[in-house]
Design a protein around this motif. Structure first.
Motif, PDB file in Angstrom:
ATOM      1  N   SER A  43      15.861  78.291  22.673  1.00  0.00           N
ATOM      2  CA  SER A  43      14.701  78.190  21.772  1.00  0.00           C
ATOM      3  C   SER A  43      14.360  79.506  21.080  1.00  0.00           C
ATOM      4  O   SER A  43      13.372  79.573  20.351  1.00  0.00           O
ATOM      5  CB  SER A  43      13.482  77.701  22.557  1.00  0.00           C
ATOM      6  OG  SER A  43      13.154  78.630  23.578  1.00  0.00           O
ATOM      7  N   LYS A  44      15.138  80.552  21.300  1.00  0.00           N
ATOM      8  CA  LYS A  44      14.851  81.841  20.662  1.00  0.00           C
ATOM      9  C   LYS A  44      15.255  81.811  19.186  1.00  0.00           C
ATOM     10  O   LYS A  44      16.401  81.510  18.868  1.00  0.00           O
ATOM     11  CB  LYS A  44      15.584  82.969  21.391  1.00  0.00           C
ATOM     12  CG  LYS A  44      15.080  83.219  22.797  1.00  0.00           C
ATOM     13  CD  LYS A  44      15.786  84.412  23.420  1.00  0.00           C
ATOM     14  CE  LYS A  44      15.289  84.656  24.840  1.00  0.00           C
ATOM     15  NZ  LYS A  44      13.850  84.999  24.875  1.00  0.00           N
ATOM     16  N   ASN A  45      14.320  82.133  18.305  1.00  0.00           N
ATOM     17  CA  ASN A  45      14.570  82.109  16.859  1.00  0.00           C
ATOM     18  C   ASN A  45      15.280  83.389  16.411  1.00  0.00           C
ATOM     19  O   ASN A  45      14.696  84.247  15.758  1.00  0.00           O
ATOM     20  CB  ASN A  45      13.254  81.945  16.084  1.00  0.00           C
ATOM     21  CG  ASN A  45      12.601  80.607  16.337  1.00  0.00           C
ATOM     22  OD1 ASN A  45      13.198  79.697  16.896  1.00  0.00           O
ATOM     23  ND2 ASN A  45      11.360  80.475  15.931  1.00  0.00           N
ATOM     24  N   LEU A  46      16.562  83.482  16.749  1.00  0.00           N
ATOM     25  CA  LEU A  46      17.303  84.726  16.511  1.00  0.00           C
ATOM     26  C   LEU A  46      18.130  84.727  15.235  1.00  0.00           C
ATOM     27  O   LEU A  46      18.643  85.770  14.840  1.00  0.00           O
ATOM     28  CB  LEU A  46      18.244  84.992  17.698  1.00  0.00           C
ATOM     29  CG  LEU A  46      17.575  85.184  19.055  1.00  0.00           C
ATOM     30  CD1 LEU A  46      18.633  85.352  20.143  1.00  0.00           C
ATOM     31  CD2 LEU A  46      16.652  86.381  19.033  1.00  0.00           C
ATOM     32  N   TYR A  47      18.281  83.586  14.577  1.00  0.00           N
ATOM     33  CA  TYR A  47      19.232  83.485  13.466  1.00  0.00           C
ATOM     34  C   TYR A  47      18.602  82.956  12.184  1.00  0.00           C
ATOM     35  O   TYR A  47      17.541  82.332  12.196  1.00  0.00           O
ATOM     36  CB  TYR A  47      20.404  82.574  13.877  1.00  0.00           C
ATOM     37  CG  TYR A  47      20.991  82.974  15.200  1.00  0.00           C
ATOM     38  CD1 TYR A  47      21.916  84.012  15.299  1.00  0.00           C
ATOM     39  CD2 TYR A  47      20.573  82.362  16.382  1.00  0.00           C
ATOM     40  CE1 TYR A  47      22.429  84.409  16.520  1.00  0.00           C
ATOM     41  CE2 TYR A  47      21.078  82.755  17.612  1.00  0.00           C
ATOM     42  CZ  TYR A  47      22.004  83.784  17.673  1.00  0.00           C
ATOM     43  OH  TYR A  47      22.489  84.194  18.895  1.00  0.00           O
ATOM     44  N   THR A  73       7.053  80.433   6.903  1.00  0.00           N
ATOM     45  CA  THR A  73       6.177  80.073   8.024  1.00  0.00           C
ATOM     46  C   THR A  73       6.746  80.455   9.387  1.00  0.00           C
ATOM     47  O   THR A  73       5.996  80.581  10.352  1.00  0.00           O
ATOM     48  CB  THR A  73       5.930  78.547   8.032  1.00  0.00           C
ATOM     49  OG1 THR A  73       7.203  77.871   8.098  1.00  0.00           O
ATOM     50  CG2 THR A  73       5.190  78.095   6.785  1.00  0.00           C
ATOM     51  N   ALA A  74       8.064  80.624   9.477  1.00  0.00           N
ATOM     52  CA  ALA A  74       8.700  80.848  10.779  1.00  0.00           C
ATOM     53  C   ALA A  74       9.061  82.318  10.986  1.00  0.00           C
ATOM     54  O   ALA A  74       9.757  82.915  10.172  1.00  0.00           O
ATOM     55  CB  ALA A  74       9.957  79.981  10.909  1.00  0.00           C
ATOM     56  N   LEU A  75       8.596  82.881  12.085  1.00  0.00           N
ATOM     57  CA  LEU A  75       8.904  84.268  12.421  1.00  0.00           C
ATOM     58  C   LEU A  75      10.154  84.333  13.296  1.00  0.00           C
ATOM     59  O   LEU A  75      10.308  83.557  14.247  1.00  0.00           O
ATOM     60  CB  LEU A  75       7.741  84.908  13.182  1.00  0.00           C
ATOM     61  CG  LEU A  75       6.501  85.261  12.368  1.00  0.00           C
ATOM     62  CD1 LEU A  75       5.309  85.489  13.305  1.00  0.00           C
ATOM     63  CD2 LEU A  75       6.748  86.506  11.514  1.00  0.00           C
ATOM     64  N   ALA A  76      11.050  85.252  12.965  1.00  0.00           N
ATOM     65  CA  ALA A  76      12.205  85.488  13.819  1.00  0.00           C
ATOM     66  C   ALA A  76      11.732  86.168  15.095  1.00  0.00           C
ATOM     67  O   ALA A  76      10.750  86.917  15.079  1.00  0.00           O
ATOM     68  CB  ALA A  76      13.226  86.371  13.096  1.00  0.00           C
ATOM     69  N   ASP A  77      12.394  85.889  16.218  1.00  0.00           N
ATOM     70  CA  ASP A  77      12.045  86.566  17.457  1.00  0.00           C
ATOM     71  C   ASP A  77      12.166  88.076  17.265  1.00  0.00           C
ATOM     72  O   ASP A  77      13.121  88.551  16.660  1.00  0.00           O
ATOM     73  CB  ASP A  77      12.980  86.114  18.586  1.00  0.00           C
ATOM     74  CG  ASP A  77      12.467  84.872  19.285  1.00  0.00           C
ATOM     75  OD1 ASP A  77      11.834  84.057  18.607  1.00  0.00           O
ATOM     76  OD2 ASP A  77      12.725  84.703  20.489  1.00  0.00           O
ATOM     77  N   GLY A  78      11.208  88.809  17.811  1.00  0.00           N
ATOM     78  CA  GLY A  78      11.201  90.256  17.634  1.00  0.00           C
ATOM     79  C   GLY A  78      10.328  90.692  16.478  1.00  0.00           C
ATOM     80  O   GLY A  78      10.206  91.878  16.207  1.00  0.00           O
ATOM     81  N   GLY A  91      19.938  87.330  24.317  1.00  0.00           N
ATOM     82  CA  GLY A  91      20.872  86.358  23.762  1.00  0.00           C
ATOM     83  C   GLY A  91      22.278  86.871  23.751  1.00  0.00           C
ATOM     84  O   GLY A  91      23.219  86.135  23.986  1.00  0.00           O
ATOM     85  N   GLY A  92      22.428  88.158  23.435  1.00  0.00           N
ATOM     86  CA  GLY A  92      23.762  88.719  23.351  1.00  0.00           C
ATOM     87  C   GLY A  92      24.345  89.086  24.687  1.00  0.00           C
ATOM     88  O   GLY A  92      25.547  89.241  24.803  1.00  0.00           O
ATOM     89  N   SER A  93      23.525  89.230  25.739  1.00  0.00           N
ATOM     90  CA  SER A  93      24.056  89.755  26.980  1.00  0.00           C
ATOM     91  C   SER A  93      24.220  88.712  28.062  1.00  0.00           C
ATOM     92  O   SER A  93      24.783  88.985  29.102  1.00  0.00           O
ATOM     93  CB  SER A  93      23.147  90.865  27.519  1.00  0.00           C
ATOM     94  OG  SER A  93      21.909  90.347  27.907  1.00  0.00           O
ATOM     95  N   SER A  94      23.760  87.493  27.850  1.00  0.00           N
ATOM     96  CA  SER A  94      23.814  86.514  28.910  1.00  0.00           C
ATOM     97  C   SER A  94      25.231  86.261  29.394  1.00  0.00           C
ATOM     98  O   SER A  94      25.496  86.190  30.576  1.00  0.00           O
ATOM     99  CB  SER A  94      23.170  85.205  28.462  1.00  0.00           C
ATOM    100  OG  SER A  94      23.800  84.718  27.312  1.00  0.00           O
ATOM    101  N   SER A  95      26.185  86.118  28.459  1.00  0.00           N
ATOM    102  CA  SER A  95      27.555  85.867  28.859  1.00  0.00           C
ATOM    103  C   SER A  95      28.150  87.094  29.526  1.00  0.00           C
ATOM    104  O   SER A  95      28.921  87.000  30.463  1.00  0.00           O
ATOM    105  CB  SER A  95      28.402  85.479  27.638  1.00  0.00           C
ATOM    106  OG  SER A  95      28.383  86.499  26.671  1.00  0.00           O
ATOM    107  N   ASN A  96      27.774  88.310  29.056  1.00  0.00           N
ATOM    108  CA  ASN A  96      28.275  89.524  29.666  1.00  0.00           C
ATOM    109  C   ASN A  96      27.790  89.653  31.096  1.00  0.00           C
ATOM    110  O   ASN A  96      28.513  90.072  31.976  1.00  0.00           O
ATOM    111  CB  ASN A  96      27.822  90.767  28.871  1.00  0.00           C
ATOM    112  CG  ASN A  96      28.479  90.841  27.511  1.00  0.00           C
ATOM    113  OD1 ASN A  96      29.551  90.281  27.328  1.00  0.00           O
ATOM    114  ND2 ASN A  96      27.864  91.526  26.581  1.00  0.00           N
ATOM    115  N   ASP A  97      26.505  89.296  31.315  1.00  0.00           N
ATOM    116  CA  ASP A  97      25.965  89.357  32.668  1.00  0.00           C
ATOM    117  C   ASP A  97      26.750  88.450  33.587  1.00  0.00           C
ATOM    118  O   ASP A  97      27.026  88.769  34.727  1.00  0.00           O
ATOM    119  CB  ASP A  97      24.479  88.942  32.675  1.00  0.00           C
ATOM    120  CG  ASP A  97      23.613  89.995  31.997  1.00  0.00           C
ATOM    121  OD1 ASP A  97      22.483  89.661  31.635  1.00  0.00           O
ATOM    122  OD2 ASP A  97      24.077  91.133  31.845  1.00  0.00           O
TER     123      ASP A  97
END
Length: 366
Positions: A126-130, A199-204, A316-322
Motif C-alpha cells: 500500500s506504499k505510494n512509492l511510484y 490529490t495523491a501524495l507520494a510516500d515520503g 520497499g527497496g530493502s525487503s528482498s535484500n533483508d
C-alpha cells in the motif's frame, strides 16, 4: 623407559588431535564458503529470472482504458513507470520496454516485469512509492498518476479533468485515476505558477514538504528570492492549511541533509536559510486561527522531517535484500553449529586419551 614411551604416546595423541581439530575447522570453513556460493548463485539466478522477458505473465499487469481518454489515430500506447523520489533504474520514455499490449479496442495492458523492478513494486503493497504515465505516439499523455503495489491488476482511466503541467504552465495534462484505488490518484504537487494540483501524495512527502521544496527551489544559492513565486507563500500556506514553523523546520532538515551529503556548501545553506526565515517570519498560521508567527521561533526552528513515511522508499527497496541476508546468515549459522559440535568431540577425545595415558603411567609407577 616406560615413562618416556607414555610421554611420546601422549604427545603423539595431542598432535594427532590438533591435526584433526584443524582438519575439522578447515572442513567447516569449506562448508561455509560452499553455502555462501550457493546463496549467491541462487540470488543471481533469481535476478536473471526476474529480468527475463519470458517471465512476463499474469499477475504483473496494469491496464489503461484508452476509450476513456478519447485518443484517436495512434499506433502505439506506452507506459512509463518510475519511483516518485527519482531513484532507481527504469526504462526510458517511450522505448521498446514501455510498449503496451492491445487487449481490445478499448483496453491496453502493460506488464511491470518489463521495468526490471516487478518484485520491488509488488512488495511495496500500500506504499505510494511510484508514478505512472500512459501515453500515445501522437504526443497525447495523461498526468502523473501515483501507483502502489496493490494497483497491479487495476485499470487507469481518464477522469475528464485537465491539470496544469507542473513544469510548463502553457500546457495542460489529462487527469487520470485508478478504478479501484482512489488513494492513488493524480500526484499532488505545487506548479510553477504556484497552484496546488493533484490529490495523491507520494510516500515520503506531505503538504509541509511540498512547500519546503517550493521555497528551496525559488531561493537561489546567493539567497535571492524569486519574488514572483515566494510572494505566493502565504496563499499556499492557507491553501495547504499548514504551519509556517513546520515548514521552516523541514527546510532546516533538508538543508542539513544537503550539506551532509556535500551537494551544498554550508555558506549556500546559510544564505537560503536566512532568506526563507525572512519569508516565513512575515506569515500567519492557519493552524492557529490566522495568528501571526513569531519571527524568533522561525529563526530558532529545529530541523525536523515532516514526511508522513520517510522510510517507505528504503523499506520497499530493502525487503528482498533483508530476506536474502537472513537466508545467508541462517545457512552460515547451521555450519557454525556443526563446527562447534565437532570441536567439542575432538577436545573430549584428547582429554580421554590424556587421562588414559596418565592412568597407565601411575599404575606402572605403583
Amino acid at each position: 623407559m616406560f615413562k618416556k614411551v607414555m610421554s611420546l604416546a601422549l604427545a603423539s595423541t595431542l598432535v594427532l588431535s590438533a591435526g584433526a581439530f584443524a582438519a575439522s575447522a578447515a572442513e567447516a570453513e569449506d562448508a561455509v564458503a560452499a553455502n555462501d556460493e550457493s546463496a549467491v548463485a541462487a540470488d543471481d539466478s533469481s535476478a536473471v529470472a526476474a529480468g527475463d522477458e519470458s517471465q512476463v505473465g499474469a499477475g504483473t499487469k496494469i491496464y489503461f482504458d484508452v476509450k476513456s481518454a478519447g485518443w484517436k489515430n495512434f499506433s502505439k500506447i506506452y507506459c512509463h513507470v518510475w519511483r516518485a523520489d527519482g531513484t532507481g533504474k527504469w526504462p526510458s520514455w517511450q522505448t521498446k520496454k514501455e510498449v503496451c499490449k492491445k487487449e481490445s479496442d478499448d483496453l491496453y495492458s502493460y506488464d511491470i516485469t518489463k521495468t526490471g523492478n516487478a518484485e520491488e513494486i509488488q512488495n511495496a503493497g500500500s506504499k505510494n512509492l511510484y508514478c505512472v504515465i500512459f501515453s500515445a505516439d501522437t504526443q497525447a499523455q495523461i498526468y502523473n498518476t501515483i501507483m502502489n503495489g496493490n494497483c497491479i491488476g487495476d485499470t487507469v482511466y481518464v477522469t475528464g479533468n485537465k491539470i496544469e503541467n507542473p513544469k510548463d504552465s502553457s500546457k495542460t495534462d489529462t487527469e487520470a485515476a485508478w478504478k479501484n484505488h482512489p488513494e492513488c490518484g493524480p500526484q499532488k504537487v505545487i506548479t510553477s505558477t504556484s497552484k496546488v494540483v493533484g490529490t495523491a501524495l507520494a510516500d515520503g512527502t506531505t503538504d509541509v514538504t511540498l512547500l519546503a521544496d517550493y521555497l528551496l527551489d525559488y531561493v537561489s544559492d546567493d539567497g535571492t528570492a524569486d519574488t514572483s513565486k515566494t510572494d505566493k507563500t502565504q496563499d499556499l500556506i492557507n491553501q495547504l492549511k499548514i504551519s509556517p514553523l513546520a515548514v521552516m523546520s523541514n527546510v532546516n532538515f533538508k538543508l542539513e541533509g544537503f550539506v551532509k551529503e556535500e551537494t551544498m556548501t554550508q555558506d549556500v545553506a546559510n544564505k537560503k536559510k536566512a532568506t526563507i526565515e525572512g519569508i516565513l517570519g512575515k506569515c500567519t498560521d492557519p493552524t492557529k486561527g490566522g495568528e501571526k508567527v513569531n519571527p524568533d521561533e522561525i529563526k530558532n526552528a529545529e530541523a525536523n522531517n515532516d514526511a508522513a513515511d520517510t522510510s517507505g522508499s528504503s523499506n520497499g527497496g530493502s525487503s528482498s535484500n533483508d530476506s536474502s541476508s537472513n537466508g545467508s546468515s541462517s545457512g552460515s549459522n547451521s555450519v557454525q553449529s556443526g563446527q562447534e559440535t565437532t570441536i567439542f568431540f575432538v577436545f573430549a577425545g584428547v582429554m580421554v586419551a590424556a587421562a588414559g595415558v596418565f592412568f597407565l603411567v601411575r599404575r606402572r609407577e605403583n
